[in-house]
Write an enzyme that holds these catalytic residues in place. Structure first.
Site, PDB file in Angstrom:
ATOM      1  N   ASP A   1       0.798  -1.056  -0.002  1.00  0.00           N
ATOM      2  CA  ASP A   1       0.106   0.230   0.046  1.00  0.00           C
ATOM      3  C   ASP A   1       0.853   1.320  -0.062  1.00  0.00           C
ATOM      4  O   ASP A   1       2.055   1.029   0.325  1.00  0.00           O
ATOM      5  CB  ASP A   1      -1.045   0.205   1.584  1.00  0.00           C
ATOM      6  CG  ASP A   1      -1.157   1.033   1.537  1.00  0.00           C
ATOM      7  OD1 ASP A   1      -2.363   1.656   0.288  1.00  0.00           O
ATOM      8  OD2 ASP A   1      -1.426   2.151   2.732  1.00  0.00           O
TER       9      ASP A   1
ATOM     10  N   ASP B   1      -6.960  -1.318   3.314  1.00  0.00           N
ATOM     11  CA  ASP B   1      -6.478  -1.865   3.071  1.00  0.00           C
ATOM     12  C   ASP B   1      -7.105  -3.909   3.511  1.00  0.00           C
ATOM     13  O   ASP B   1      -6.228  -4.917   3.344  1.00  0.00           O
ATOM     14  CB  ASP B   1      -5.439  -2.170   3.436  1.00  0.00           C
ATOM     15  CG  ASP B   1      -4.319  -0.892   3.273  1.00  0.00           C
ATOM     16  OD1 ASP B   1      -4.126  -0.490   1.852  1.00  0.00           O
ATOM     17  OD2 ASP B   1      -3.839  -0.155   3.798  1.00  0.00           O
TER      18      ASP B   1
ATOM     19  N   ASP C   1      -2.083  -1.093   6.339  1.00  0.00           N
ATOM     20  CA  ASP C   1      -2.050   0.264   7.440  1.00  0.00           C
ATOM     21  C   ASP C   1      -3.376   0.875   8.108  1.00  0.00           C
ATOM     22  O   ASP C   1      -3.160   0.483   9.069  1.00  0.00           O
ATOM     23  CB  ASP C   1      -0.988   1.039   7.435  1.00  0.00           C
ATOM     24  CG  ASP C   1      -1.280   2.313   6.765  1.00  0.00           C
ATOM     25  OD1 ASP C   1      -1.800   2.036   5.621  1.00  0.00           O
ATOM     26  OD2 ASP C   1      -1.260   2.861   7.082  1.00  0.00           O
TER      27      ASP C   1
END
Length: 455
Positions: free
Chosen positions: A163, A365, A361
């Site tokens: 990410d 996600d 995080d």
């Protein structure tokens, strides 16, 4: 949205670190954060229809689809014991009826030697002892595996999806550039910082933090006015100060000259630039951006060196994503991807036969973390991400990813080594005991040496 103008932080859903300007008629999403201004909003989706509820649904489906890992060592151990008992009984009968007919003591000694030399616990302990040692060492490195099966599985990873916001980058905007024209730079920073100090916009917070971080003392501003969608206006030390967009400069008939080209160049680098004018004259620009973590490039290089493909995925726009990927040394980028889209990207790679680890995080996600073969959550992120993941990287440092893979590989190598010695020992010792060349006391000593070796 029915009324109002504001900047809304949608990073929890899209990964876009810079707040998005919203006005009447735009769509806003529940659980995102209104950073500035008053909004009147009509709810069009509630309960199970909300974006957050959909994310939770995807996470639950992905977690339920994971198959348990079968432990080869446990299966072997379950078969091994009855086979050894059978061999001992057979050896007793062969010695009692054919080799030394009627010699019960000798035949029993042979059977006992076989039972003693056999070490089923060596097979049973080969995996858990290595898992215990490996997970303990990983914890010292700031890598927490939720279970032994995840420590075992991580060594198979050949593709890492990262990410962007809060994982590759720091997750909050910072002042990156200050460029002046026709004015002293310390004076420019003092005027711009003082004007922005009264603004509630998150970009203003980044500018003020960056300027005060240089030791600049900011005076008070007067006649402050926030102009929604344009920027701000204020009077500082008798100077009229404007900070904002091209439209703001145009509204006040301020010529910016070649600054427009420079502004476009900074935007291509993934930065948000703002123009500033003092007393009706263009004076310079400032730029903010979500910068990459200091260790991100090093970590990506380590992963590539381990033969792992690295992909960055984000809900952010293509231009910003490409700029960040270039800084971090990442070759493959998927931009403008929504939470459910991230899980789909993971599934596509899995369908190509790849073993995928997802690193993130945020709440956005979570579906991808649950869907991946191994989900890794940054320890500085949200509780939802850590709950959905299999591994938690406590340091928030991407170097923990290659550390986790390295520990998994070393642990699996140790498991194979333990199984090799256990199987080799049993394969050699049992036949030797069966032909009468091994006394029970010698077999017992050998059993203890193998047992202690595993610890």
């Amino acid at each position: 949205m029915l009324e109002g103008t504001s900047a809304v932080d949608e990073s929890m859903l899209t990964g876009e670190s810079i707040p998005i300007e919203k006005k009447a008629g735009d769509i806003v999403i529940g659980a995102t954060v209104n950073k500035n201004g008053r909004l009147k909003i009509k709810a069009t989706k509630v309960g199970r229809e909300t974006a957050l509820a959909q994310i939770i649904k995807v996470v639950e489906e992905a977690q339920g689809s994971k198959a348990p890992i079968q432990r080869v060592a446990d299966v072997i151990s379950g078969i091994f014991v009855p086979i050894v008992v059978g061999i001992a009984v057979l050896a007793f009968l062969v010695w009692y009826f054919w080799v030394t007919p009627g010699d019960f003591a000798q035949s029993l000694e042979i059977a006992i030697a076989i039972l003693v030399i056999a070490c089923p616990c060596a097979l049973g302990l080969a995996t858990p002892t290595s898992i215990m040692a490996g997970s303990g060492r990983a914890a010292e490195l700031g890598v927490l595996f939720k279970g032994g099966e995840h420590l075992e599985s991580t060594h198979k990873i050949d593709t890492i999806i990262l990410d962007k916001t809060g994982t590759v980058t720091k997750g909050k905007p910072e002042l990156t550039d200050v460029e002046v024209q026709g004015i002293d730079e310390p004076l420019f920073e003092r005027l711009v910082g003082a004007a922005e100090k009264n603004s509630e916009h998150p970009l203003a917070e980044a500018i003020v933090a960056g300027i005060t971080g240089k030791g600049v003392v900011l005076p008070d501003a007067h006649d402050f006015e926030a102009i929604p969608g344009y920027g701000i206006r204020a009077v500082v030390e008798g100077h009229s100060v404007l900070v904002g967009t091209r439209k703001l400069m145009s509204q006040y008939s301020i010529s910016i000259g070649e600054a427009d080209t420079r502004m476009s160049q900074l935007e291509t680098e993934g930065k948000t630039a703002m123009l500033a004018a003092v007393d009706g004259q263009y004076a310079g620009l400032v730029a903010v951006a979500d910068t990459i973590k200091e260790t991100s490039r090093e970590a990506v290089a380590r992963l590539k060196g381990m033969g792992i493909e690295v992909i960055m995925i984000t809900g952010d726009n293509e231009r910003t994503a490409q700029a960040i990927a270039k800084q971090a040394g990442i070759d493959h980028v998927r931009a403008e991807v929504l939470p459910e889209g991230k899980a789909e990207e993971v599934k596509k790679l899995q369908q190509q036969g790849k073993k995928v680890a997802m690193v993130g995080d945020g709440i956005n996600d979570a579906p991808a973390l649950a869907m991946a073969d191994i989900g890794m959550a940054i320890g500085t992120g949200t509780d939802v991400a850590m709950e959905a993941a299999d591994v938690t990287l406590m340091k928030g440092d991407l170097n923990s990813i290659p550390d986790a893979i390295y520990m998994s590989r070393k642990t699996m190598a140790n498991i194979r080594q333990n199984l090799f010695w256990a199987l080799g020992y049993n394969s050699l010792g049992i036949p030797v005991a069966a032909i009468g060349l091994l006394a029970p006391w010698v077999a017992g000593a050998a059993w203890h040496s193998v047992r202690y070796r595993l610890f």
